[in-house]
Design an enzyme around this catalytic site. Structure first.
Site, PDB file in Angstrom:
ATOM      1  CD  GLN A 262      -3.319  -0.681   0.206  1.00 41.36           C
ATOM      2  OE1 GLN A 262      -3.236   0.503  -0.331  1.00 41.36           O
ATOM      3  NE2 GLN A 262      -3.797  -1.676  -0.403  1.00 41.36           N
TER       4      GLN A 262
ATOM      5  N   GLY B 298       2.402  -4.105  -8.226  1.00 45.08           N
ATOM      6  CA  GLY B 298       2.462  -2.905  -9.481  1.00 45.08           C
ATOM      7  C   GLY B 298       0.906  -2.303  -9.410  1.00 45.08           C
TER       8      GLY B 298
ATOM      9  CB  THR C 200       9.280 -16.392 -20.080  1.00 40.59           C
ATOM     10  OG1 THR C 200      10.096 -17.577 -20.612  1.00 40.59           O
ATOM     11  CG2 THR C 200       9.569 -15.273 -20.956  1.00 40.59           C
TER      12      THR C 200
ATOM     13  CB  CYS D 102      -8.983  -8.493   0.735  1.00 40.18           C
ATOM     14  SG  CYS D 102      -7.726  -7.553  -0.347  1.00 40.18           S
TER      15      CYS D 102
HETATM   16  C1  LIG Z   1      -2.794  -5.689  -2.194  1.00 43.56           C
HETATM   17  C2  LIG Z   1      -2.064  -6.051  -1.146  1.00 43.56           C
HETATM   18  C3  LIG Z   1      -1.259  -7.346  -1.005  1.00 43.56           C
HETATM   19  C4  LIG Z   1      -1.427  -8.319  -2.199  1.00 43.56           C
HETATM   20  O1  LIG Z   1      -0.708  -7.671  -3.227  1.00 43.56           O
HETATM   21  P1  LIG Z   1      -1.196  -8.356  -4.675  1.00 43.56           P
HETATM   22  O2  LIG Z   1      -0.196  -7.737  -5.609  1.00 43.56           O
HETATM   23  O3  LIG Z   1      -2.546  -8.281  -5.032  1.00 43.56           O
HETATM   24  O4  LIG Z   1      -0.641  -9.854  -4.631  1.00 43.56           O
HETATM   25  C5  LIG Z   1      -0.506  -7.421   0.230  1.00 43.56           C
HETATM   26  N1  LIG Z   1      -0.434  -6.588   0.901  1.00 43.56           N
HETATM   27  C6  LIG Z   1      -1.453  -5.581   1.144  1.00 43.56           C
HETATM   28  C7  LIG Z   1      -1.065  -4.750   2.077  1.00 43.56           C
HETATM   29  C8  LIG Z   1      -2.133  -5.393   0.122  1.00 43.56           C
HETATM   30  O5  LIG Z   1      -2.773  -4.000  -0.008  1.00 43.56           O
END
Ligand SMILES: *Cc1c(COP(=O)(O)O)cnc(C)c1O
Length: 382
Positions: free
Chosen positions: A182, A203, A243, A329
């Site tokens: 974040q 990303g 890859t 989530c």
């Molecule tokens: C979104 C998030 C993740 C997971 O990241 P992804 O790239 O979607 O696998 C893990 N930790 C936090 C705090 C997130 O906000």
């Protein structure tokens, strides 16, 4: 696609910045080489693009390019960091310190490790969502090998004091992993100054596409010996084979470069929009409660409880707005949010909680319209 719907869920994912897309485009069309092909121009072009992207990512966190391993996202990075340390560094009977407000990606990896005999301590947070540094000190044991802490919380936006925790870890010879999904590009992260050994980033939380992320590893630290999760053709220093997703990595690199230049301006712009929305919402709903610390917080995050307004009902009524209940989530998960529970909300309050996430691409007009929709909601109920 309905462009009329205002996107206010930037903690869940962010739109792709047009500048990022522009950089990616050639790698989805003409420059389709495999960076591992060392015999021709196509391969060289792709490899050069990866090199540049790696430099851009490393610069944003103040490290060297060789310390960056590209992955599919923060979930994979977290798995590689924590499961990768198992056996070489972390052995059955060893101990990990974490918080009780981690993202699912960390919680589930730690559950897995606890099933194979690793002991886990979950530090509590106070009602503002912050851990107490003394609790870390008190929980350190001889067998403590890793401390893993979420930097910016995805639900309530609270930001932990990573620099102080890093100092503690270093002093006590504990490896420090940070989940910075974040905060990358939203807060200033300096892995040296903060004594971070491993850092997981993504990303799609930073205006790059989904399906790309990175793990930073301090390779100067000889104690970090990772076992790869994915074996194969030797890519990414043998730590993450397969890859490379060149277009995604190029996009991620560009997103990091944009963030490095704009982080302070972005913060100011986003904070202004968030404060305006929060001030207006307080006028519309005088008994509104903001969850989590107001000062130690992601600029774009508004996690609020509106007494006597059910979050699910608000969301289904406000079809022109895209935001979520307590945590995106967890939306598939009927259990009440563990983060809101950790800061002391009861089930009724949790059900009255929404999360609004403002991002770089939001405009003043978005916020004005959002305020009007909330006024309508209020009037509809009277
Ligand atoms: C979104 C998030 C993740 C997971 O990241 P992804 O790239 O979607 O696998 C893990 N930790 C936090 C705090 C997130 O906000």
């Amino acid at each position: 696609m309905n462009n009329n719907v205002i996107y206010l869920d930037n903690q869940s994912t962010t739109p792709i910045d047009p500048r990022v897309l522009k950089e990616m485009n050639p790698f989805l069309t003409n420059f389709y080489g495999n960076p591992a092909s060392s015999n021709h121009l196509y391969g060289w072009q792709a490899n050069e693009a990866i090199t540049i992207a790696r430099e851009k990512v490393s610069k944003l966190i103040n490290t060297i390019p060789d310390n960056i391993i590209f992955t599919s996202g923060a979930t994979e990075s977290i798995n590689l960091a924590l499961k990768g340390l198992y056996k070489n560094v972390l052995k059955v009977g060893d101990h990990i310190i974490t918080t009780n407000i981690e993202h699912k990606a960390v919680i589930d990896v730690l559950d897995y490790l606890s099933q194979i005999g690793i002991e886990i301590t979950y530090l509590p947070v106070n009602n503002k969502g912050l851990i107490n540094l003394d609790d870390i000190v008190k929980s350190i044991k001889n067998k403590t090998k890793i401390c893993t802490i979420i930097h910016g919380n995805n639900e309530i936006g609270t930001i932990q004091n990573i620099k102080k925790i890093g100092e503690l870890c270093k002093k006590n010879n504990i490896l420090f992993h940070v989940d910075a999904a974040q905060t990358l590009g939203k807060q200033i992260i300096d892995v040296n100054e903060m004594n971070i050994d491993l850092l997981s980033v993504s990303g799609h939380k930073l205006y790059a596409p989904k399906g790309v992320g990175a793990l930073f590893i301090d390779k100067m630290n000889n104690e970090i010996k990772l076992t790869p999760l994915i074996h194969g053709g030797g890519q990414e220093y043998g730590l993450r084979c397969g890859t490379l997703s060149v277009h995604n990595i190029v996009g991620f690199g560009e997103a990091c470069s944009i963030a490095l230049e704009n982080v302070i301006d972005d913060q100011a712009k986003i904070l202004k929009l968030r404060n305006k929305l929060y001030d207006e919402l307080k006028k519309i709903f005088p008994d509104i409660i903001i969850n989590g610390s107001l000062s130690q917080r992601l600029d774009g995050n508004l996690n609020i409880t509106i007494p006597n307004y059910n979050a699910q009902e608000i969301i289904s009524e406000m079809t022109n707005l895209a935001f979520s209940t307590g945590s995106a989530c967890m939306s598939e998960n009927p259990e009440p949010s563990h983060v809101l529970t950790a800061i002391g909300l009861n089930e009724k309050e949790i059900n009255e909680t929404i999360r609004i996430g403002i991002g770089r691409l939001n405009t003043d007009n978005d916020i004005n319209r959002t305020i009007n929709y909330f006024k309508e909601l209020k009037n509809g109920k009277n």
